[in-house]
Enzyme design. Structure first.
Site, PDB file in Angstrom:
ATOM      1  N   ILE A  13       0.837  -1.200   0.000  1.00  8.74           N
ATOM      2  CA  ILE A  13       0.000   0.000   0.000  1.00  8.74           C
ATOM      3  C   ILE A  13       0.869   1.247   0.000  1.00  8.74           C
ATOM      4  O   ILE A  13       1.694   1.436   0.898  1.00  8.74           O
ATOM      5  CB  ILE A  13      -0.951  -0.018   1.211  1.00  8.74           C
ATOM      6  CG1 ILE A  13      -1.943  -1.168   1.019  1.00  8.74           C
ATOM      7  CG2 ILE A  13      -1.678   1.319   1.359  1.00  8.74           C
ATOM      8  CD1 ILE A  13      -2.950  -1.314   2.122  1.00  8.74           C
ATOM      9  N   GLY A  14       0.675   2.086  -1.017  1.00  8.21           N
ATOM     10  CA  GLY A  14       1.458   3.311  -1.158  1.00  8.21           C
ATOM     11  C   GLY A  14       0.613   4.537  -0.898  1.00  8.21           C
ATOM     12  O   GLY A  14       0.027   5.113  -1.829  1.00  8.21           O
ATOM     13  N   TYR A  15       0.513   4.915   0.366  1.00 10.15           N
ATOM     14  CA  TYR A  15      -0.234   6.126   0.742  1.00 10.15           C
ATOM     15  C   TYR A  15       0.718   7.187   1.282  1.00 10.15           C
ATOM     16  O   TYR A  15       0.875   8.253   0.706  1.00 10.15           O
ATOM     17  CB  TYR A  15      -1.272   5.824   1.831  1.00 10.15           C
ATOM     18  CG  TYR A  15      -2.477   5.002   1.422  1.00 10.15           C
ATOM     19  CD1 TYR A  15      -2.850   4.855   0.094  1.00 10.15           C
ATOM     20  CD2 TYR A  15      -3.255   4.384   2.403  1.00 10.15           C
ATOM     21  CE1 TYR A  15      -3.971   4.103  -0.255  1.00 10.15           C
ATOM     22  CE2 TYR A  15      -4.374   3.640   2.067  1.00 10.15           C
ATOM     23  CZ  TYR A  15      -4.734   3.491   0.740  1.00 10.15           C
ATOM     24  OH  TYR A  15      -5.834   2.760   0.424  1.00 10.15           O
ATOM     25  N   SER A  16       1.348   6.890   2.438  1.00  5.88           N
ATOM     26  CA  SER A  16       2.139   7.910   3.137  1.00  5.88           C
ATOM     27  C   SER A  16       3.308   8.382   2.285  1.00  5.88           C
ATOM     28  O   SER A  16       3.845   7.627   1.467  1.00  5.88           O
ATOM     29  CB  SER A  16       2.701   7.345   4.441  1.00  5.88           C
ATOM     30  OG  SER A  16       1.668   7.054   5.333  1.00  5.88           O
ATOM     31  N   THR A  23      -0.666  11.465   8.478  1.00  8.46           N
ATOM     32  CA  THR A  23      -2.045  11.587   8.925  1.00  8.46           C
ATOM     33  C   THR A  23      -2.838  12.493   7.982  1.00  8.46           C
ATOM     34  O   THR A  23      -3.990  12.227   7.671  1.00  8.46           O
ATOM     35  CB  THR A  23      -2.042  12.141  10.363  1.00  8.46           C
ATOM     36  OG1 THR A  23      -1.456  11.151  11.208  1.00  8.46           O
ATOM     37  CG2 THR A  23      -3.436  12.443  10.832  1.00  8.46           C
ATOM     38  N   SER A  50       5.243  -0.841   3.625  1.00  7.91           N
ATOM     39  CA  SER A  50       5.580  -2.120   4.241  1.00  7.91           C
ATOM     40  C   SER A  50       5.328  -3.263   3.273  1.00  7.91           C
ATOM     41  O   SER A  50       4.416  -3.194   2.441  1.00  7.91           O
ATOM     42  CB  SER A  50       4.758  -2.317   5.515  1.00  7.91           C
ATOM     43  OG  SER A  50       5.136  -1.334   6.462  1.00  7.91           O
ATOM     44  N   GLU A  76      -9.006  -2.225   6.302  1.00  5.66           N
ATOM     45  CA  GLU A  76      -7.696  -2.480   6.903  1.00  5.66           C
ATOM     46  C   GLU A  76      -7.803  -2.417   8.426  1.00  5.66           C
ATOM     47  O   GLU A  76      -7.227  -3.236   9.135  1.00  5.66           O
ATOM     48  CB  GLU A  76      -6.667  -1.458   6.412  1.00  5.66           C
ATOM     49  CG  GLU A  76      -5.324  -1.603   7.120  1.00  5.66           C
ATOM     50  CD  GLU A  76      -4.226  -0.722   6.534  1.00  5.66           C
ATOM     51  OE1 GLU A  76      -4.374  -0.283   5.377  1.00  5.66           O
ATOM     52  OE2 GLU A  76      -3.233  -0.481   7.234  1.00  5.66           O
ATOM     53  N   THR A 110      -3.818   7.096  12.425  1.00  6.02           N
ATOM     54  CA  THR A 110      -3.528   7.251  13.856  1.00  6.02           C
ATOM     55  C   THR A 110      -4.819   7.165  14.667  1.00  6.02           C
ATOM     56  O   THR A 110      -5.898   7.523  14.198  1.00  6.02           O
ATOM     57  CB  THR A 110      -2.891   8.621  14.182  1.00  6.02           C
ATOM     58  OG1 THR A 110      -3.867   9.621  13.906  1.00  6.02           O
ATOM     59  CG2 THR A 110      -1.648   8.879  13.373  1.00  6.02           C
ATOM     60  N   ASN A 111      -4.654   6.718  15.910  1.00  2.00           N
ATOM     61  CA  ASN A 111      -5.834   6.598  16.766  1.00  2.00           C
ATOM     62  C   ASN A 111      -6.477   7.962  17.039  1.00  2.00           C
ATOM     63  O   ASN A 111      -7.670   8.028  17.323  1.00  2.00           O
ATOM     64  CB  ASN A 111      -5.466   5.879  18.066  1.00  2.00           C
ATOM     65  CG  ASN A 111      -5.331   4.373  17.858  1.00  2.00           C
ATOM     66  OD1 ASN A 111      -5.398   3.893  16.720  1.00  2.00           O
ATOM     67  ND2 ASN A 111      -5.160   3.633  18.937  1.00  2.00           N
TER      68      ASN A 111
END
Lengths: 377, 393
Positions: free
Chosen positions: B126-129, B135, B161, B244, B373-374
């Protein structure tokens, strides 16, 4: 696996919510503050009886609805949402359920239909003192004299004792546990009202050589397992009631902070406030799931000792945390008696501590694990 | 309201447990341990293909998509059991991106990608950040520009990852830099990691787990590789993240670890006599863990049920993620206290729970910020679950 409700369960919940939201107003609750009068709204009780709600879990042949503990749990959740001033837990769960399940035919003929109609009020005396979650009698003893059981001892904080027609109680009899239905007007019975935090009418019960006729004995011996059966259901009932109270308090705080402006914006927009409320949301969801699980298992007469204890751990922890979080985000309004939250907080405390707090439940779970129980499947 | 498995579901669980007992050979276990519970080795790959051949991966997928047509609950039972067995299951591919591709993918994806996912032959990172977008994901800068029939992709991703052994990257890119709101100008692509313009450099983390920085240098892909609507990627991202978040909260391994630790404490001798479990605080720690994992179980069952009913609630998905991730961390602490000093030794001094807890402590901290993030989850809960207004940002 089904987390949904049947149409009938939804109807019961809606009916209860409608009655309570129409009838239980802040003005009517105010009448019972500081023990001004016993916290028992008899007009509302009659409306509920007419709607068949207190007798939901009573068999149809005794005039009940023929439903079970799950439906009763939903009624109690709604009662908690409005903190209705009614003896629902003590009468419907503490009295009706053991009478129906363990009562002799004669006892059922005599009391079950009138109790289902609300003409006879029942309650159970489960507490003698101490902090434990176990309700085995220590201070109340009984001797058998001919066809009578003779009781001496005391019970603490018996809900609606002064209003009840019969009080279910347990006594140690030789090395056994006996259970009986006490007529509080019997000779040798002394009732002394207690001032309970929640304003629930409660009384200390002093018994001195009180003679119980054989007809009113529920179990001469072997009462411990009956008592355990009852205490589990009472515990789950408190969890369901707690769920309604906690959910209502949480939503009250969410609405209040959405309206209340400081620094020119609603205080709900501060993350510190929003996050504390998010924690309440997660907590209430945990209580909901653990409570429904225990309730639905017991409704089917399945073993649920561990599940019930876990539900009560959540009822205790969640009650505590939601009570303080909702008061906190309200600021002074949370404790102002002109605003409704404070009564909810008293009930969160009541349900948290009644029949054993979280630590007592955890200790019992831990002892079970040490004794070879409680692993995951 | 019936919070119990059907006899068929219990039979399925038992069948899977036996299946994985046989599948998890000592050699495969050793390889998974070496790879820090992330997988990627040859035995791990072969086991995944076997699960695919045996029809397990798509157990709860509709038959029209190549699955076996059971419900998300059966799918969930499968994932619980595979994770419980200690196999690092690539749930991001199969449980979170896979279903989005099956639902929104074009005919090329339906034909070339989805069947290979179900066969256990294709893995997706997964390529997001990005270095400047975590965030605040919508401020991502990796871009795709149209050039004739193709798209040209350039940029850099962070914390990608598993990418070093995956076949594709599920990549969020900016396709409309002029969009009035930044999350309106994002599209999703499936980029082959075999492309010469794709590269990864390792990032080593506290626990010893490798993650990656990934680079996208002038990668050209056809429009087939675009997923969903142009500039409509945000919806797919949030939908993937919902899935996810659920996949992250897997109570199977925790239940198994709990059981193993209780069994150990029942047997292990306590200095001065008795067993470890005779100690009152040990019982209290174990009881707290028991109550927490029970709720984790109920939360995930309810979500699986909600997915089966088609009404997965956003606030509930976030609540599951927050509760589960924080409960994991408390769990590893409380059980770590029970096993004592052995939990500070990589070999656990002969106690298998201690060995696992030593590593779990080191690797668990990712979960409160990974997958969103939480803090953001709590924002979602107060807004979507309690209708509280949010600060504009």
């Amino acid at each position: 696996m089904d987390f949904g409700f049947s149409d009938e369960q939804r109807d019961i919940r809606e009916l209860a919510r409608q009655i309570f939201s129409e009838q239980v107003t802040a003005d009517r609750l105010r009448a019972y503050d500081e023990y001004a009068e016993p916290r028992f709204d008899r007009d509302l009780w009659q409306i509920l009886v007419d709607a068949g709600l207190p007798a939901l879990a009573v068999e149809e042949r005794y005039g009940g609805g023929g439903f079970g503990l799950m439906e009763l749990g939903l009624l109690l959740e709604e009662a908690g949402r409005s903190i209705a001033p009614l003896p629902l837990v003590s009468h419907c769960v503490g009295g009706l359920l053991p009478l129906q399940r363990f009562g002799s035919d004669a006892q059922k003929e005599r009391w079950l239909a009138p109790a289902a109609r609300g003409d006879v009020l029942l309650t159970a005396a489960l507490v003698e003192g101490g902090s434990g979650a176990h309700c085995l009698p220590e201070l109340t003893t009984a001797t058998r004299e001919g066809e009578e059981l003779v009781l001496t001892g005391r019970k603490l904080a018996v809900p609606y004792a002064s209003q009840a027609d019969r009080i279910l109680l347990a006594a140690r009899c030789d090395n056994e546990v006996a259970l009986c239905w006490l007529d509080p007007s019997s000779s040798g019975v002394r009732l002394e009202p207690c001032q309970a935090t929640s304003f629930e009418p409660q009384a200390r019960l002093e018994l001195e050589s009180v003679r119980i006729p054989a007809a009113d004995v529920l179990a001469w011996q072997g009462g411990a397992s009956l008592l355990e059966w009852l205490v589990q259901r009472m515990t789950v009932a408190l969890c369901c009631h707690q769920l309604g109270v906690a959910d209502a308090a949480m939503r009250m705080a969410a609405s209040y902070t959405a309206e209340r402006q400081q620094f020119g914006v609603p205080v709900a927009t501060f993350q510190a406030v929003g996050h504390r409320m998010a924690n309440c949301y997660i907590d209430v969801e945990c209580l909901r799931l653990a409570g429904y699980q225990a309730c639905s298992l017991l409704a089917e007469e399945q073993p649920a000792t561990l599940e019930t204890r876990i539900a009560k751990v959540w009822a205790g922890d969640v009650g505590h945390r939601v009570s303080y979080a909702t008061q906190h985000v309200h600021g002074g309004m949370g404790i102002d008696r002109d605003y409704p939250l404070w009564r909810y907080c008293l009930w969160l405390r009541h349900n948290e501590m009644t029949l054993g707090g979280s630590s007592a439940q955890l200790a019992a779970i831990g002892a079970g694990l040490a004794a070879g129980e409680g692993l995951f499947a | 309201m019936k919070i119990q498995f059907t006899p068929e579901q219990i039979a399925l669980r038992d069948e899977l447990r036996a299946y994985f007992r046989e599948l998890m050979t000592p050699e495969l276990q050793a390889e998974c341990e070496r790879d820090m519970g992330e997988g990627g080795g040859p035995l791990w790959r072969e086991a995944l293909r076997r699960m695919g051949r045996d029809g397990w991966i798509g157990l709860g997928w509709p038959e029209s998509l190549g699955g076996r047509g059971l419900t998300p609950l059966e799918q969930f039972i499968f994932v619980e059991e595979v994770m419980r067995a200690g196999y690092p299951f690539p749930f991001l591919t199969t449980e979170s991106v896979g279903p989005i591709l099956a639902e929104h993918g074009n005919s090329w994806i339906q034909r070339e990608i989805v069947p290979k996912i179900l066969a256990g032959e294709l893995l997706i990172a997964i390529g997001y950040s990005e270095p400047g977008a975590g965030t605040d994901l919508a401020s991502l800068r990796t871009r795709a520009e149209r050039d004739g029939d193709e798209w040209v992709i350039d940029g850099q991703k962070m914390w990608t990852s598993l990418a070093h052994f995956c076949d594709y990257t599920w990549l969020a890119v900016r396709t409309d830099p002029q969009a009035p709101k930044k999350h309106k100008g994002i599209s999703m692509f499936l980029v082959p990691n075999s492309d010469p313009g794709w590269s990864a450099s390792p990032v080593h983390t506290l626990g010893g787990v490798r993650t990656n920085a990934t680079y996208y240098d002038n990668i050209r892909v056809s429009d087939d590789h675009r997923v969903g609507e142009l500039h409509g990627g945000w919806k797919l991202i949030t939908s993937q993240l919902n899935r996810e978040r659920l996949s992250l909260i897997n109570f199977g391994p925790s239940a198994e670890l709990f059981n193993a630790t209780v069994r150990w404490a029942r047997e292990a001798e306590r200095p001065g006599g008795g067993k470890v479990i005779d100690t009152s605080w040990v019982q209290l720690n174990l009881a707290r863990c028991r109550a927490a994992i029970e709720c984790m179980k109920l939360i995930v069952y309810k979500q699986s049920w909600a997915m089966t009913e088609g009404n997965l609630d956003m606030a509930d998905a976030s609540a599951a993620k927050v509760f589960g991730s924080e409960a994991f961390i408390e769990l590893y602490r409380a059980l770590g206290e029970v096993v004592g000093h052995a939990g500070l030794l990589r070999d656990g001094d002969g106690c298998d729970s201690a060995r696992r807890l030593e590593r779990l402590y080191r690797t668990a901290s990712i979960i409160t910020f990974g997958g969103g993030t939480n803090e953001i989850q709590r924002d979602i809960i107060s807004a979507a679950g309690l209708w509280m207004p949010r600060a504009s940002r």
